[in-house]
Design a protein around this motif. Structure first.
Motif, PDB file in Angstrom:
ATOM      1  N   SER A 142      54.891  76.810  57.987  1.00 16.35           N
ATOM      2  CA  SER A 142      54.639  76.551  59.406  1.00 16.35           C
ATOM      3  C   SER A 142      55.787  77.111  60.230  1.00 16.35           C
ATOM      4  CB  SER A 142      54.498  75.049  59.649  1.00 16.35           C
ATOM      5  OG  SER A 142      55.689  74.384  59.282  1.00 16.35           O
ATOM      6  N   GLU A 143      55.504  77.458  61.471  1.00 17.52           N
ATOM      7  CA  GLU A 143      56.524  78.077  62.323  1.00 17.52           C
ATOM      8  C   GLU A 143      57.661  77.121  62.635  1.00 17.52           C
ATOM      9  OE1 GLU A 143      54.807  79.806  65.774  1.00 17.52           O
ATOM     10  OE2 GLU A 143      53.627  81.274  64.657  1.00 17.52           O
ATOM     11  N   ALA A 144      57.371  75.827  62.735  1.00 21.60           N
ATOM     12  CA  ALA A 144      58.407  74.856  63.069  1.00 21.60           C
ATOM     13  C   ALA A 144      58.014  73.502  62.501  1.00 21.60           C
ATOM     14  CB  ALA A 144      58.595  74.754  64.578  1.00 21.60           C
ATOM     15  N   GLU A 145      59.028  72.655  62.269  1.00 17.30           N
ATOM     16  CA  GLU A 145      58.793  71.290  61.807  1.00 17.30           C
ATOM     17  C   GLU A 145      59.669  70.339  62.606  1.00 17.30           C
ATOM     18  OE1 GLU A 145      59.179  70.759  57.532  1.00 17.30           O
ATOM     19  OE2 GLU A 145      58.698  72.878  57.227  1.00 17.30           O
ATOM     20  N   SER A 146      59.042  69.480  63.394  1.00 17.40           N
ATOM     21  CA  SER A 146      59.783  68.409  64.060  1.00 17.40           C
ATOM     22  C   SER A 146      59.876  67.241  63.093  1.00 17.40           C
ATOM     23  CB  SER A 146      59.106  67.989  65.362  1.00 17.40           C
ATOM     24  OG  SER A 146      57.766  67.614  65.107  1.00 17.40           O
ATOM     25  N   LEU A 147      60.812  66.346  63.326  1.00 16.43           N
ATOM     26  CA  LEU A 147      61.098  65.287  62.362  1.00 16.43           C
ATOM     27  C   LEU A 147      59.913  64.339  62.201  1.00 16.43           C
ATOM     28  CD1 LEU A 147      63.572  64.565  60.641  1.00 16.43           C
ATOM     29  CD2 LEU A 147      64.101  62.786  62.316  1.00 16.43           C
ATOM     30  N   LEU A 148      59.622  64.000  60.943  1.00 19.28           N
ATOM     31  CA  LEU A 148      58.538  63.083  60.613  1.00 19.28           C
ATOM     32  C   LEU A 148      59.116  61.795  60.047  1.00 19.28           C
ATOM     33  CD1 LEU A 148      56.134  65.521  58.710  1.00 19.28           C
ATOM     34  CD2 LEU A 148      55.877  64.716  61.056  1.00 19.28           C
ATOM     35  N   ALA A 149      58.406  60.699  60.253  1.00 22.29           N
ATOM     36  CA  ALA A 149      58.778  59.452  59.602  1.00 22.29           C
ATOM     37  C   ALA A 149      58.610  59.625  58.095  1.00 22.29           C
ATOM     38  CB  ALA A 149      57.895  58.309  60.111  1.00 22.29           C
ATOM     39  N   THR A 150      59.439  58.930  57.317  1.00 23.19           N
ATOM     40  CA  THR A 150      59.429  59.101  55.857  1.00 23.19           C
ATOM     41  C   THR A 150      58.049  58.899  55.242  1.00 23.19           C
ATOM     42  OG1 THR A 150      61.757  58.499  55.691  1.00 23.19           O
ATOM     43  CG2 THR A 150      60.430  58.283  53.690  1.00 23.19           C
ATOM     44  N   PRO A 151      57.279  57.864  55.623  1.00 23.16           N
ATOM     45  CA  PRO A 151      55.946  57.705  55.023  1.00 23.16           C
ATOM     46  C   PRO A 151      55.029  58.897  55.313  1.00 23.16           C
ATOM     47  CG  PRO A 151      56.636  55.672  56.102  1.00 23.16           C
ATOM     48  CD  PRO A 151      57.609  56.736  56.517  1.00 23.16           C
ATOM     49  N   VAL A 152      55.130  59.442  56.533  1.00 21.90           N
ATOM     50  CA  VAL A 152      54.296  60.599  56.879  1.00 21.90           C
ATOM     51  C   VAL A 152      54.717  61.816  56.064  1.00 21.90           C
ATOM     52  CG1 VAL A 152      53.561  62.136  58.737  1.00 21.90           C
ATOM     53  CG2 VAL A 152      53.907  59.704  59.189  1.00 21.90           C
ATOM     54  N   LEU A 153      56.034  61.991  55.942  1.00 25.03           N
ATOM     55  CA  LEU A 153      56.558  63.096  55.141  1.00 25.03           C
ATOM     56  C   LEU A 153      56.048  63.018  53.712  1.00 25.03           C
ATOM     57  CD1 LEU A 153      58.483  65.397  54.303  1.00 25.03           C
ATOM     58  CD2 LEU A 153      60.307  63.682  54.160  1.00 25.03           C
ATOM     59  N   HIS A 154      56.167  61.854  53.094  1.00 26.23           N
ATOM     60  CA  HIS A 154      55.733  61.694  51.712  1.00 26.23           C
ATOM     61  C   HIS A 154      54.221  61.872  51.584  1.00 26.23           C
ATOM     62  CE1 HIS A 154      59.489  59.543  49.903  1.00 26.23           C
ATOM     63  NE2 HIS A 154      59.811  60.558  50.695  1.00 26.23           N
ATOM     64  N   ARG A 155      53.497  61.435  52.595  1.00 31.36           N
ATOM     65  CA  ARG A 155      52.039  61.598  52.569  1.00 31.36           C
ATOM     66  C   ARG A 155      51.661  63.072  52.571  1.00 31.36           C
ATOM     67  NH1 ARG A 155      47.592  58.442  53.932  1.00 31.36           N
ATOM     68  NH2 ARG A 155      45.799  59.611  54.719  1.00 31.36           N
ATOM     69  N   ARG A 156      52.324  63.854  53.428  1.00 29.03           N
ATOM     70  CA  ARG A 156      52.013  65.286  53.487  1.00 29.03           C
ATOM     71  C   ARG A 156      52.472  66.009  52.230  1.00 29.03           C
ATOM     72  NH1 ARG A 156      53.055  67.548  59.636  1.00 29.03           N
ATOM     73  NH2 ARG A 156      51.598  66.130  60.690  1.00 29.03           N
ATOM     74  N   ALA A 157      53.627  65.608  51.712  1.00 28.26           N
ATOM     75  CA  ALA A 157      54.108  66.227  50.481  1.00 28.26           C
ATOM     76  C   ALA A 157      53.153  65.945  49.331  1.00 28.26           C
ATOM     77  CB  ALA A 157      55.507  65.731  50.151  1.00 28.26           C
ATOM     78  N   ALA A 158      52.676  64.692  49.248  1.00 27.39           N
ATOM     79  CA  ALA A 158      51.733  64.329  48.191  1.00 27.39           C
ATOM     80  C   ALA A 158      50.432  65.098  48.317  1.00 27.39           C
ATOM     81  CB  ALA A 158      51.459  62.826  48.227  1.00 27.39           C
ATOM     82  N   SER A 159      50.058  65.437  49.546  1.00 28.99           N
ATOM     83  CA  SER A 159      48.787  66.133  49.771  1.00 28.99           C
ATOM     84  C   SER A 159      48.835  67.581  49.336  1.00 28.99           C
ATOM     85  CB  SER A 159      48.415  66.075  51.251  1.00 28.99           C
ATOM     86  OG  SER A 159      49.237  66.952  52.008  1.00 28.99           O
ATOM     87  N   GLY A 160      50.024  68.075  49.008  1.00 30.68           N
ATOM     88  CA  GLY A 160      50.158  69.483  48.646  1.00 30.68           C
ATOM     89  C   GLY A 160      50.404  70.380  49.829  1.00 30.68           C
ATOM     90  N   GLU A 161      50.621  69.792  51.023  1.00 34.78           N
ATOM     91  CA  GLU A 161      50.852  70.590  52.230  1.00 34.78           C
ATOM     92  C   GLU A 161      52.312  71.045  52.304  1.00 34.78           C
ATOM     93  OE1 GLU A 161      49.595  68.664  55.783  1.00 34.78           O
ATOM     94  OE2 GLU A 161      47.649  68.109  54.986  1.00 34.78           O
ATOM     95  N   GLY A 162      52.731  71.783  51.292  1.00 35.62           N
ATOM     96  CA  GLY A 162      54.122  72.206  51.238  1.00 35.62           C
ATOM     97  C   GLY A 162      54.542  73.057  52.405  1.00 35.62           C
ATOM     98  N   GLY A 163      53.616  73.810  52.957  1.00 38.45           N
ATOM     99  CA  GLY A 163      53.952  74.702  54.063  1.00 38.45           C
ATOM    100  C   GLY A 163      54.299  73.983  55.340  1.00 38.45           C
ATOM    101  N   SER A 164      53.956  72.690  55.451  1.00 33.58           N
ATOM    102  CA  SER A 164      54.236  71.948  56.691  1.00 33.58           C
ATOM    103  C   SER A 164      55.427  71.015  56.559  1.00 33.58           C
ATOM    104  CB  SER A 164      53.008  71.144  57.106  1.00 33.58           C
ATOM    105  OG  SER A 164      52.757  70.101  56.183  1.00 33.58           O
ATOM    106  N   VAL A 165      55.946  70.830  55.344  1.00 36.39           N
ATOM    107  CA  VAL A 165      57.044  69.863  55.167  1.00 36.39           C
ATOM    108  C   VAL A 165      58.215  70.412  54.363  1.00 36.39           C
ATOM    109  CG1 VAL A 165      55.502  67.875  55.345  1.00 36.39           C
ATOM    110  CG2 VAL A 165      55.974  68.866  53.097  1.00 36.39           C
ATOM    111  N   LEU A 166      58.209  71.669  54.012  1.00 39.27           N
ATOM    112  CA  LEU A 166      59.271  72.180  53.145  1.00 39.27           C
ATOM    113  C   LEU A 166      60.652  72.033  53.788  1.00 39.27           C
ATOM    114  CD1 LEU A 166      60.140  73.466  50.530  1.00 39.27           C
ATOM    115  CD2 LEU A 166      59.562  75.717  51.468  1.00 39.27           C
ATOM    116  N   ARG A 167      60.742  72.288  55.093  1.00 38.57           N
ATOM    117  CA  ARG A 167      62.034  72.131  55.760  1.00 38.57           C
ATOM    118  C   ARG A 167      62.496  70.673  55.709  1.00 38.57           C
ATOM    119  NH1 ARG A 167      59.032  75.247  59.123  1.00 38.57           N
ATOM    120  NH2 ARG A 167      59.673  77.393  59.573  1.00 38.57           N
TER     121      ARG A 167
END
Length: 571
Positions: A142-167
């Motif tokens: 993704s072009e940019a990542e603003s800060l996410l709450a930890t549960p949201v971050l882990h949810r996206r990481a678990a979903s395989g959405e690496g492109g939106s949470v790698l930073r």
């Protein structure tokens, strides 16, 4: 450490498949074989087990990972339902005598999944459990990542959405390393650089996020070829989104490993965007990681012979086919991967370096062609003897056959050659075309008739015109050279002499001219005949002249089918 994982009734998997697990487990097989189904089933089952409520239910909205929103159809061919006797998606992880069993079926209103967890390891399923991490492959960042709450971050990481949470993951690594919850200046990620550097030597990473001033997480990278001595770092490094997909996927693998430290890191086709040499370094790095992080096991699905070839005894290579685990020995699977013969039934060695004509011949029989691996030896002198081919056949567990051009040999000459090469005593199928070579088949009048849309008499006349364009002396010299080379090393009592064989074939004629040479003369004769005439459109046939317009070399088809059948009886 898990000893095995079993999956049943999920996507391509019908009957239960039990996969023995080592530090690194590599699943190989063709598309649709069930490799990815295994990885997805494990991750989906674990995430549903973690997220289920007090009644063991999890709705689609709560699922942080689902292979499809149409989750009721994720079972094998039969829609999931809530009836007790209906098939359930089942995943079992075993660790010695202990096991974790997850059975999944739909809720009564079909609004979600009911995940029933059992076994002595059921207590390991907690809200914060990090049993699996899944990497399906990045399509970019993704072009940019603003800060996410930890549960949201882990949810996206678990979903395989690496492109939106790698930073975010990189920021988490910096926070863990420094003990600070804000990174005001670019912090170098030395541990990540060390691991990714095993695949891309010399790479470095930095991340920055000042909670008081920054909106987006800033991640930078620098590769060895980007370095300019004497130049400031901030004029050399680049933003992470500028990196290539394969590079980013490797970063994701090791970032997830360092951040989550899962018990099972599931990686789907990590080779898909990498050069073969880089694939080899990747599997070596993963094996090193398996040693450095003994609590994490790695499970990969791949199509890469390079990756498998470079793997060591640390990795276990298993072959999936039609939703089941094949029984072939691991060393045999490795060798077949190395040859590119994993999903083939027959290895056809051909003396030709140019495979196009043989491919076109095999294309007449699509089902058979898919089963055949062509292997050029670039000359008849490089064809292996029967003993070597018998060993190859045994080691690969695959049928083997040989093609050699006839080079004007008689059937008696052919028999002598088979005896010399020991193809007879080792049962190696040996094929010679009726003409001088396989190209000769494309010079037959019946083929020319169809290609140029002319009648049989015109086709015969066109062939005569092509023969007339051949230099007779050069053709005879070529004949003598080819024949003498073909019978070289054979007993003089068993073979003829070039002059006698020339007379037997009534040279000069189509039978005494190399098909490779004659085919070029057919094209020349066609141009002479039709250019500047109302029939010039017939020259469109030249584009199709190397594709069989009539059934051709059916004896090859019979030989290959018989070889495959014979091998299956032995297996």
């Amino acid at each position: 450490m898990f000893n095995s994982v079993s999956v049943a009734n999920f996507m391509r998997i019908c009957a239960e498949v039990k996969i023995p697990l080592g530090p690194v487990t590599i699943l190989v097989g063709e598309n649709g074989s069930g490799k990815s189904s295994i990885l997805r089933a494990i991750h989906w089952a674990i995430r549903c087990a973690v997220l289920r409520d007090g009644s063991d239910r999890v709705t689609l909205e709560r699922m942080d990972y689902a292979p499809s929103r149409d989750f009721l159809h994720l079972s094998h061919k039969i829609r999931l339902n809530s009836e007790g006797a209906s098939p359930k998606v089942r995943v079992v992880l075993e660790s010695g005598p202990d096991k974790l069993e997850i059975n999944m079926h739909s809720t009564r209103n079909d609004a979600g999944i009911k995940a029933i967890v059992a076994g002595s390891l059921a207590s390991t399923i907690t809200a914060t459990a990090q049993i699996t991490a899944y990497i399906p492959g990045l399509a970019g960042l993704s072009e940019a990542e603003s800060l996410l709450a930890t549960p949201v971050l882990h949810r996206r990481a678990a979903s395989g959405e690496g492109g939106s949470v790698l930073r975010h993951i990189l920021l988490g690594l910096a926070i863990s390393a420094t003990g600070r919850d804000t990174i005001e200046k670019h912090e170098e990620l030395t541990e990540l650089s060390r691991w990714v550097g095993k695949v891309f030597p010399g790479v470095r990473f930095w991340v920055k996020f000042d909670r008081l001033r920054d909106v987006n997480i800033d991640a930078k990278f620098l590769t060895a070829d980007m370095v300019e001595p004497g130049k400031k770092l901030d004029l050399q490094w680049r933003s992470l989104e500028m990196a290539g997909t394969g590079f980013l996927q490797v970063v994701q693998i090791f970032a997830y490993l360092l951040h989550f430290k899962p018990r099972l890191l599931l990686i789907d086709e990590p080779d898909s965007h990498l050069h073969p040499g880089t694939q080899e370094r990747l599997i070596s790095a993963l094996e090193d990681a398996a040693s450095a992080f003994p609590e994490t096991q790695f499970m990969l699905a791949t199509h890469s012979p390079s990756l498998v070839r470079a793997s060591s005894a640390t990795s276990h290579v298993l072959w999936m086919s039609d939703g089941a685990l094949r029984s072939e020995r691991e060393d045999q699977v490795r060798q077949r991967m190395g040859w590119g013969a994993l999903d083939k039934d027959l290895l056809l060695l051909t003396e030709d370096g140019n495979l196009q004509y043989m491919k076109n011949i095999l294309a007449q029989w699509p089902e058979l062609a898919r089963k055949v691996l062509l292997w050029p030896t670039f000359g008849s002198g490089s064809l292996p003897r029967g003993s070597a081919l018998a060993k190859t056949r045994q080691e690969l567990g695959i049928a083997v056959a040989v093609h050699r051009d006839r080079d004007f040999l008689s059937d008696a000459d052919k028999a002598a050659l088979i005896k010399k090469m020991e193809y007879d005593i080792h049962g190696v199928p040996f094929w010679m075309p009726e003409g001088s070579d396989i190209e000769a088949g494309f010079c037959l009048p019946e083929h020319l008739e169809k290609i140029f849309d002319i009648d049989s008499s015109d086709a015969t006349a066109l062939l005569r015109e092509a023969i007339a364009l051949v230099d007779a002396d050069a053709a005879e010299t070529d004949f003598n050279t080819a024949y003498q080379s073909a019978v070289g090393g054979l007993s003089k009592e068993e073979v003829s002499v070039p002059s006698k064989r020339w007379r037997e074939l009534a040279g000069p004629c189509a039978a005494t001219i190399k098909g490779k040479m004659l085919l070029t003369k057919v094209e020349e004769a066609a141009k002479k005949r039709y250019i500047g005439t109302p029939d010039v459109k017939k020259l469109k046939g030249l584009k199709q002249i190397s594709n069989p317009a009539v059934p051709m070399h059916s004896d090859l088809k019979a030989l290959l089918e018989q070889a495959i059948s014979a091998q299956k009886l032995l297996s």
